[in-house]
Motif scaffolding. Structure first.
Motif, PDB file in Angstrom:
ATOM      1  N   ASN A   1       0.868  -1.171   0.000  1.00  0.00           N
ATOM      2  CA  ASN A   1       0.000   0.000   0.000  1.00  0.00           C
ATOM      3  C   ASN A   1       0.906   1.223   0.000  1.00  0.00           C
ATOM      4  OD1 ASN A   1      -2.909  -0.925   0.369  1.00  0.00           O
ATOM      5  ND2 ASN A   1      -1.778  -2.141   1.854  1.00  0.00           N
ATOM      6  N   ALA A   2       0.699   2.108  -0.981  1.00  0.00           N
ATOM      7  CA  ALA A   2       1.561   3.274  -1.104  1.00  0.00           C
ATOM      8  C   ALA A   2       0.726   4.531  -1.306  1.00  0.00           C
ATOM      9  CB  ALA A   2       2.523   3.098  -2.274  1.00  0.00           C
TER      10      ALA A   2
ATOM     11  N   VAL B   1      -7.886   7.574  -6.252  1.00  0.00           N
ATOM     12  CA  VAL B   1      -7.392   8.952  -6.291  1.00  0.00           C
ATOM     13  C   VAL B   1      -8.423   9.926  -5.746  1.00  0.00           C
ATOM     14  CG1 VAL B   1      -5.817   8.563  -8.210  1.00  0.00           C
ATOM     15  CG2 VAL B   1      -8.158   9.234  -8.680  1.00  0.00           C
ATOM     16  N   ASN B   2      -7.940  11.125  -5.347  1.00  0.00           N
ATOM     17  CA  ASN B   2      -8.841  12.140  -4.812  1.00  0.00           C
ATOM     18  C   ASN B   2      -9.614  12.862  -5.908  1.00  0.00           C
ATOM     19  OD1 ASN B   2      -6.503  13.522  -5.712  1.00  0.00           O
ATOM     20  ND2 ASN B   2      -6.904  15.219  -4.324  1.00  0.00           N
ATOM     21  N   LYS B   3      -9.089  12.950  -7.134  1.00  0.00           N
ATOM     22  CA  LYS B   3      -9.816  13.507  -8.271  1.00  0.00           C
ATOM     23  C   LYS B   3      -9.467  12.726  -9.519  1.00  0.00           C
ATOM     24  CE  LYS B   3      -8.244  17.909  -6.994  1.00  0.00           C
ATOM     25  NZ  LYS B   3      -7.656  19.180  -7.160  1.00  0.00           N
ATOM     26  N   GLY B   4     -10.426  12.593 -10.385  1.00  0.00           N
ATOM     27  CA  GLY B   4     -10.192  11.827 -11.604  1.00  0.00           C
ATOM     28  C   GLY B   4     -10.688  10.407 -11.459  1.00  0.00           C
ATOM     29  N   ASP B   5     -10.114   9.532 -12.284  1.00  0.00           N
ATOM     30  CA  ASP B   5     -10.572   8.141 -12.360  1.00  0.00           C
ATOM     31  C   ASP B   5      -9.726   7.211 -11.509  1.00  0.00           C
ATOM     32  OD1 ASP B   5     -12.491   8.825 -14.273  1.00  0.00           O
ATOM     33  OD2 ASP B   5     -11.077   8.564 -15.920  1.00  0.00           O
ATOM     34  N   ASN B   6     -10.394   6.362 -10.728  1.00  0.00           N
ATOM     35  CA  ASN B   6      -9.732   5.238 -10.085  1.00  0.00           C
ATOM     36  C   ASN B   6      -9.440   4.222 -11.185  1.00  0.00           C
ATOM     37  OD1 ASN B   6     -10.154   6.473  -7.580  1.00  0.00           O
ATOM     38  ND2 ASN B   6     -12.103   5.450  -7.310  1.00  0.00           N
TER      39      ASN B   6
ATOM     40  N   VAL C   1      -2.679  15.499  -7.843  1.00  0.00           N
ATOM     41  CA  VAL C   1      -3.545  14.368  -7.511  1.00  0.00           C
ATOM     42  C   VAL C   1      -2.874  13.561  -6.416  1.00  0.00           C
ATOM     43  CG1 VAL C   1      -4.605  12.240  -8.381  1.00  0.00           C
ATOM     44  CG2 VAL C   1      -4.479  14.259  -9.849  1.00  0.00           C
ATOM     45  N   TYR C   2      -3.660  13.154  -5.428  1.00  0.00           N
ATOM     46  CA  TYR C   2      -3.169  12.329  -4.323  1.00  0.00           C
ATOM     47  C   TYR C   2      -4.013  11.070  -4.245  1.00  0.00           C
ATOM     48  CZ  TYR C   2      -0.958  16.701  -3.116  1.00  0.00           C
ATOM     49  OH  TYR C   2      -0.200  17.847  -3.166  1.00  0.00           O
ATOM     50  N   GLY C   3      -3.421   9.989  -3.742  1.00  0.00           N
ATOM     51  CA  GLY C   3      -4.195   8.768  -3.646  1.00  0.00           C
ATOM     52  C   GLY C   3      -3.438   7.629  -3.008  1.00  0.00           C
ATOM     53  N   LEU C   4      -3.974   6.430  -3.211  1.00  0.00           N
ATOM     54  CA  LEU C   4      -3.414   5.207  -2.642  1.00  0.00           C
ATOM     55  C   LEU C   4      -3.365   4.130  -3.715  1.00  0.00           C
ATOM     56  CD1 LEU C   4      -2.553   3.624  -0.030  1.00  0.00           C
ATOM     57  CD2 LEU C   4      -4.938   2.868   0.074  1.00  0.00           C
ATOM     58  N   ASP C   5      -2.195   3.523  -3.870  1.00  0.00           N
ATOM     59  CA  ASP C   5      -2.037   2.339  -4.716  1.00  0.00           C
ATOM     60  C   ASP C   5      -1.975   1.135  -3.801  1.00  0.00           C
ATOM     61  OD1 ASP C   5      -1.897   3.796  -7.040  1.00  0.00           O
ATOM     62  OD2 ASP C   5       0.271   3.642  -7.260  1.00  0.00           O
ATOM     63  N   SER C   6      -2.792   0.136  -4.087  1.00  0.00           N
ATOM     64  CA  SER C   6      -2.780  -1.104  -3.319  1.00  0.00           C
ATOM     65  C   SER C   6      -2.552  -2.249  -4.301  1.00  0.00           C
ATOM     66  CB  SER C   6      -4.108  -1.282  -2.576  1.00  0.00           C
ATOM     67  OG  SER C   6      -4.049  -2.406  -1.733  1.00  0.00           O
ATOM     68  N   SER C   7      -1.530  -3.075  -4.042  1.00  0.00           N
ATOM     69  CA  SER C   7      -1.225  -4.143  -4.988  1.00  0.00           C
ATOM     70  C   SER C   7      -0.774  -5.409  -4.279  1.00  0.00           C
ATOM     71  CB  SER C   7      -0.132  -3.689  -5.966  1.00  0.00           C
ATOM     72  OG  SER C   7       1.060  -3.382  -5.292  1.00  0.00           O
ATOM     73  N   LEU C   8      -0.901  -6.510  -4.989  1.00  0.00           N
ATOM     74  CA  LEU C   8      -0.377  -7.807  -4.560  1.00  0.00           C
ATOM     75  C   LEU C   8       0.794  -8.126  -5.467  1.00  0.00           C
ATOM     76  CD1 LEU C   8      -3.727  -9.755  -4.106  1.00  0.00           C
ATOM     77  CD2 LEU C   8      -2.286  -8.737  -2.326  1.00  0.00           C
ATOM     78  N   ARG C   9       1.926  -8.471  -4.877  1.00  0.00           N
ATOM     79  CA  ARG C   9       3.128  -8.727  -5.661  1.00  0.00           C
ATOM     80  C   ARG C   9       3.659 -10.131  -5.406  1.00  0.00           C
ATOM     81  NH1 ARG C   9       6.924  -3.337  -4.900  1.00  0.00           N
ATOM     82  NH2 ARG C   9       5.742  -1.986  -6.299  1.00  0.00           N
TER      83      ARG C   9
END
Length: 173
Positions: free
Chosen positions: A74-75, A118-123, A87-95
């Protein structure tokens, strides 16, 4: 944009001077008492372009190791560019992770799916892959992340490729 550059430089300086250098956990670290999950921090810098606009992303990631080869990452990130809103947000991934070498010198490869909020735009869902070179307690790597947008219309691209570098080693929780 000046504030974004200062923030980015500050994050890089902080990562290089403040984090204790510690490699990612490995199977040999397991003390037989079920040593997982384990946690590491990393700091990333990404460069990309969106249409005609170049941008920089800075991220701080928390990696949760459930096994030596399986990570949930989670980043939190910020994307900074001239002429458009940050733009600010969170990336969540499985590696999935593969390693070779020793704790002093080694190579790590990873790949997996994820989702960006993301806080604005498209997830968007994404796929990412990369390679990391470990030298002592410090790691340097790079890779690519491809975001896939389904709701884009008109001139907006349906795919966004981000090339990134990784400075890791950081603090272990």
């Amino acid at each position: 944009m000046k504030a974004a550059r200062l923030t980015l430089v500050g994050l890089l300086f902080f990562s290089l001077t403040s984090f204790a250098q510690k490699r990612a956990p490995s199977a040999s670290d397991d003390d037989g008492r079920g040593g997982y999950p384990k946690f590491t921090l990393d700091l990333g810098v990404s460069l990309g372009s969106y249409g005609e606009t170049n941008y920089t992303e800075a991220s701080l990631g928390l990696n949760t190791y459930f096994m030596d080869w399986f990570i949930w990452r989670n980043a939190g990130f910020g994307r900074f560019a001239s002429g458009i809103d940050d733009v600010y947000g969170l990336d969540s991934s499985l590696r999935a992770v593969g390693r070779m070498g020793t704790s002093a010198l080694g190579l790590t490869a990873f790949a997996g799916p994820g989702y960006r909020t993301v806080n604005k735009g498209d997830n968007a869902p994404f796929a990412e892959a990369g390679v990391i070179l470990r030298l002592g307690g410090f790691s340097l790597g790079g890779g690519a992340k491809v975001l896939y947008y389904s709701s884009r219309e008109g001139d907006l691209p349906k795919r966004d490729t981000i090339y990134f570098i990784i400075l890791a080693g950081g603090a272990t929780l």
